[in-house]
Design a protein around this motif. Structure first.
Motif, PDB file in Angstrom:
ATOM      1  N   THR A   1      12.652  11.091  14.819  1.00 40.20           N
ATOM      2  CA  THR A   1      13.369   9.826  14.605  1.00 40.20           C
ATOM      3  C   THR A   1      13.684   9.584  13.128  1.00 40.20           C
ATOM      4  O   THR A   1      14.743   9.055  12.795  1.00 40.20           O
ATOM      5  N   GLY A   2      12.752   9.969  12.237  1.00 38.13           N
ATOM      6  CA  GLY A   2      12.984   9.774  10.805  1.00 38.13           C
ATOM      7  C   GLY A   2      14.143  10.593  10.279  1.00 38.13           C
ATOM      8  O   GLY A   2      14.921  10.129   9.438  1.00 38.13           O
ATOM      9  N   ILE A   3      14.299  11.818  10.784  1.00 40.05           N
ATOM     10  CA  ILE A   3      15.401  12.684  10.351  1.00 40.05           C
ATOM     11  C   ILE A   3      16.703  12.278  11.050  1.00 40.05           C
ATOM     12  O   ILE A   3      17.773  12.261  10.437  1.00 40.05           O
ATOM     13  N   ARG A   4      16.593  11.946  12.326  1.00 40.95           N
ATOM     14  CA  ARG A   4      17.786  11.591  13.101  1.00 40.95           C
ATOM     15  C   ARG A   4      18.489  10.367  12.519  1.00 40.95           C
ATOM     16  O   ARG A   4      19.713  10.271  12.546  1.00 40.95           O
ATOM     17  N   ALA A   5      17.696   9.445  11.966  1.00 46.35           N
ATOM     18  CA  ALA A   5      18.262   8.231  11.393  1.00 46.35           C
ATOM     19  C   ALA A   5      19.084   8.490  10.130  1.00 46.35           C
ATOM     20  O   ALA A   5      19.860   7.638   9.705  1.00 46.35           O
ATOM     21  N   LEU A   6      18.949   9.688   9.537  1.00 50.36           N
ATOM     22  CA  LEU A   6      19.728  10.021   8.335  1.00 50.36           C
ATOM     23  C   LEU A   6      21.201  10.211   8.643  1.00 50.36           C
ATOM     24  O   LEU A   6      22.058   9.973   7.796  1.00 50.36           O
ATOM     25  N   THR A   7      21.509  10.673   9.876  1.00 54.02           N
ATOM     26  CA  THR A   7      22.903  10.984  10.224  1.00 54.02           C
ATOM     27  C   THR A   7      23.440  10.169  11.397  1.00 54.02           C
ATOM     28  O   THR A   7      24.641  10.160  11.636  1.00 54.02           O
ATOM     29  N   GLN A   8      22.547   9.498  12.141  1.00 51.18           N
ATOM     30  CA  GLN A   8      22.954   8.771  13.345  1.00 51.18           C
ATOM     31  C   GLN A   8      22.662   7.278  13.201  1.00 51.18           C
ATOM     32  O   GLN A   8      21.609   6.903  12.696  1.00 51.18           O
ATOM     33  N   LYS A   9      23.580   6.461  13.682  1.00 53.75           N
ATOM     34  CA  LYS A   9      23.341   5.024  13.714  1.00 53.75           C
ATOM     35  C   LYS A   9      22.351   4.690  14.817  1.00 53.75           C
ATOM     36  O   LYS A   9      22.338   5.329  15.856  1.00 53.75           O
ATOM     37  N   LYS A  10      21.516   3.698  14.548  1.00 55.05           N
ATOM     38  CA  LYS A  10      20.554   3.268  15.549  1.00 55.05           C
ATOM     39  C   LYS A  10      21.287   2.640  16.721  1.00 55.05           C
ATOM     40  O   LYS A  10      22.131   1.765  16.546  1.00 55.05           O
ATOM     41  N   LYS A  11      20.957   3.097  17.918  1.00 52.32           N
ATOM     42  CA  LYS A  11      21.621   2.585  19.112  1.00 52.32           C
ATOM     43  C   LYS A  11      21.162   1.163  19.387  1.00 52.32           C
ATOM     44  O   LYS A  11      19.965   0.877  19.381  1.00 52.32           O
ATOM     45  N   PRO A  12      22.123   0.232  19.652  1.00 57.73           N
ATOM     46  CA  PRO A  12      21.731  -1.158  19.921  1.00 57.73           C
ATOM     47  C   PRO A  12      20.963  -1.278  21.231  1.00 57.73           C
ATOM     48  O   PRO A  12      21.245  -0.553  22.189  1.00 57.73           O
ATOM     49  N   SER A  13      19.992  -2.161  21.262  1.00 54.86           N
ATOM     50  CA  SER A  13      19.240  -2.380  22.501  1.00 54.86           C
ATOM     51  C   SER A  13      20.138  -3.071  23.520  1.00 54.86           C
ATOM     52  O   SER A  13      21.015  -3.863  23.169  1.00 54.86           O
ATOM     53  N   PHE A  14      19.931  -2.763  24.778  1.00 51.48           N
ATOM     54  CA  PHE A  14      20.765  -3.318  25.839  1.00 51.48           C
ATOM     55  C   PHE A  14      20.488  -4.816  26.013  1.00 51.48           C
ATOM     56  O   PHE A  14      19.338  -5.249  26.001  1.00 51.48           O
ATOM     57  N   ILE A  15      21.574  -5.602  26.214  1.00 48.66           N
ATOM     58  CA  ILE A  15      21.439  -7.049  26.409  1.00 48.66           C
ATOM     59  C   ILE A  15      20.992  -7.310  27.839  1.00 48.66           C
ATOM     60  O   ILE A  15      21.528  -6.733  28.779  1.00 48.66           O
ATOM     61  N   ARG A  16      20.014  -8.170  27.993  1.00 51.09           N
ATOM     62  CA  ARG A  16      19.532  -8.480  29.339  1.00 51.09           C
ATOM     63  C   ARG A  16      20.604  -9.223  30.135  1.00 51.09           C
ATOM     64  O   ARG A  16      21.386 -10.005  29.588  1.00 51.09           O
TER      65      ARG A  16
ATOM     66  N   SER B   1       8.640   9.267   8.006  1.00 50.89           N
ATOM     67  CA  SER B   1       9.531   8.116   8.183  1.00 50.89           C
ATOM     68  C   SER B   1      10.903   8.397   7.582  1.00 50.89           C
ATOM     69  O   SER B   1      11.088   9.341   6.802  1.00 50.89           O
ATOM     70  N   GLN B   2      11.851   7.543   7.929  1.00 51.59           N
ATOM     71  CA  GLN B   2      13.211   7.686   7.399  1.00 51.59           C
ATOM     72  C   GLN B   2      13.227   7.549   5.877  1.00 51.59           C
ATOM     73  O   GLN B   2      13.916   8.311   5.183  1.00 51.59           O
ATOM     74  N   ASP B   3      12.460   6.609   5.345  1.00 54.04           N
ATOM     75  CA  ASP B   3      12.432   6.386   3.892  1.00 54.04           C
ATOM     76  C   ASP B   3      11.896   7.607   3.150  1.00 54.04           C
ATOM     77  O   ASP B   3      12.419   7.977   2.087  1.00 54.04           O
ATOM     78  N   ASN B   4      10.866   8.238   3.702  1.00 52.38           N
ATOM     79  CA  ASN B   4      10.303   9.430   3.044  1.00 52.38           C
ATOM     80  C   ASN B   4      11.284  10.592   3.078  1.00 52.38           C
ATOM     81  O   ASN B   4      11.404  11.346   2.103  1.00 52.38           O
ATOM     82  N   TYR B   5      12.005  10.741   4.184  1.00 47.73           N
ATOM     83  CA  TYR B   5      13.020  11.796   4.252  1.00 47.73           C
ATOM     84  C   TYR B   5      14.214  11.480   3.343  1.00 47.73           C
ATOM     85  O   TYR B   5      14.835  12.389   2.798  1.00 47.73           O
ATOM     86  N   LYS B   6      14.519  10.208   3.165  1.00 48.04           N
ATOM     87  CA  LYS B   6      15.577   9.818   2.226  1.00 48.04           C
ATOM     88  C   LYS B   6      15.227  10.257   0.808  1.00 48.04           C
ATOM     89  O   LYS B   6      16.072  10.756   0.064  1.00 48.04           O
ATOM     90  N   GLN B   7      13.963  10.043   0.426  1.00 46.69           N
ATOM     91  CA  GLN B   7      13.512  10.458  -0.908  1.00 46.69           C
ATOM     92  C   GLN B   7      13.583  11.971  -1.061  1.00 46.69           C
ATOM     93  O   GLN B   7      13.954  12.476  -2.127  1.00 46.69           O
ATOM     94  N   LEU B   8      13.233  12.691   0.016  1.00 48.79           N
ATOM     95  CA  LEU B   8      13.313  14.158  -0.021  1.00 48.79           C
ATOM     96  C   LEU B   8      14.766  14.608  -0.186  1.00 48.79           C
ATOM     97  O   LEU B   8      15.058  15.506  -0.992  1.00 48.79           O
ATOM     98  N   ILE B   9      15.675  13.991   0.548  1.00 53.81           N
ATOM     99  CA  ILE B   9      17.101  14.333   0.457  1.00 53.81           C
ATOM    100  C   ILE B   9      17.636  14.020  -0.941  1.00 53.81           C
ATOM    101  O   ILE B   9      18.442  14.782  -1.497  1.00 53.81           O
ATOM    102  N   THR B  10      17.185  12.919  -1.528  1.00 54.64           N
ATOM    103  CA  THR B  10      17.594  12.564  -2.901  1.00 54.64           C
ATOM    104  C   THR B  10      17.155  13.648  -3.885  1.00 54.64           C
ATOM    105  O   THR B  10      17.913  14.036  -4.779  1.00 54.64           O
TER     106      THR B  10
END
Length: 294
Positions: free
Chosen positions: A83-98, A56-65
């Motif tokens: 996805t867990g690593i990608r979230a460290l450097t990339q903003k989450k893309k917003p879901s498309f509005i219906r 997960s992103q949180d576990n990779y955050k702890q590793l980076i720390t």
């Protein structure tokens, strides 16, 4: 000894030979635990590691720390694009509005908070081999039978182009192919590649010192395969504490073992930890093992 304690003992935060190009990956020990690894590209040293429940992103955050607490300055990141690593450097893309839904601002509903990235400004390369697997899996499952061969060829040409200019030309070819042949799979494939374009082309544009960053995670994959023979014995381990004790010794042994088969003469017969230290001198491996067993 933990990675941070080893770094402090060897004065690595003050002086080291780490390149700043960090590779991240995980190796599942069993269904409930994964060994997360952070490896320096040039010295092949395991800067830090962590046993966690998932990638997960949180576990990779702890590793980076932990990596940063070792005194490591991250100048570029290479990963398999999880996805867990990608979230460290990339903003989450917003879901498309219906279509037909009300846009913001809505009465009584505050807009979403601006996203913050944990490693803001750090270049990130998605391993082109892992990217190839993901994109070709989409081609096999979503594209029509008659267009799979053409789309496979275009994807491979984009990922393995010798220059950025050639990669961009082939991406335009893929986009044109989608509109001329009314191929929904090609259009969707173009959108996927375009949305992750910066992650796919970082190895063309980013330099750390005099060197370009690598396009693949081969270095960390080789280290995992090296550790794998010993990690296989951990499938029946149930507690995290036991897994951490065994992983500590396995990783430490790798860090202290000389790279006998290295093709680089400067690395040959030197251990990864020895390559990371600026001062010349022999490491007291007995001391590290003794302290790690406590």
């Amino acid at each position: 000894m933990s990675p941070v304690e080893i770094a402090e003992y060897l004065h690595l935060p003050e002086q080291n030979k780490w390149s700043g190009i960090l590779l991240l990956d995980g190796k599942y020990l069993n269904r409930h635990m994964v060994l997360l690894l952070a490896v320096d590209y040039r010295t092949q040293d395991v800067v830090s590691w962590r046993v966690a429940e998932n990638e997960s992103q949180d576990n990779y955050k702890q590793l980076i720390t932990d990596v940063q607490n070792c005194g490591y300055i991250i100048k570029a990141l290479i990963s398999d694009g999880g996805t867990g690593i990608r979230a460290l450097t990339q903003k989450k893309k917003p879901s498309f509005i219906r279509i037909g839904s009300r846009p913001y601002p809505r009465p009584g509903v505050s807009p979403a908070k601006e996203q913050t990235v944990f490693l803001s400004g750090v270049p990130h390369q998605w391993c082109i081999v892992h990217a190839q697997r993901e994109l070709l899996k989409y081609v096999r499952t979503k594209a029509k039978k008659e267009e799979r061969e053409k789309l496979t060829l275009l994807v491979n040409q984009i990922l393995f182009s010798s220059t950025l200019i050639r990669a961009e030309k082939v991406r335009k070819k893929l986009n044109t192919y989608g509109y001329i042949n009314y191929s929904e799979a090609a259009k969707r494939l173009t959108n996927i590649i375009s949305s992750y374009w910066k992650l796919l082309i970082a190895h063309y544009t980013v330099r750390v010192g005099r060197f370009k960053i690598p396009p693949t995670t081969n270095v960390i994959e080789n280290i995992i395969s090296n550790l794998n023979t010993r990690l296989k014995t951990m499938k029946k381990i149930k507690t995290k504490k036991s897994a951490e004790a065994i992983c500590r010794l396995i990783v430490l042994k790798y860090r202290l073992k000389p790279l006998v088969d290295s093709q680089d003469r400067q690395k040959r017969n030197k251990s990864p930890l020895e390559l990371s230290i600026k001062k010349k001198g022999k490491l007291n491996w007995y001391l590290f093992i003794k302290k790690s067993c406590r």
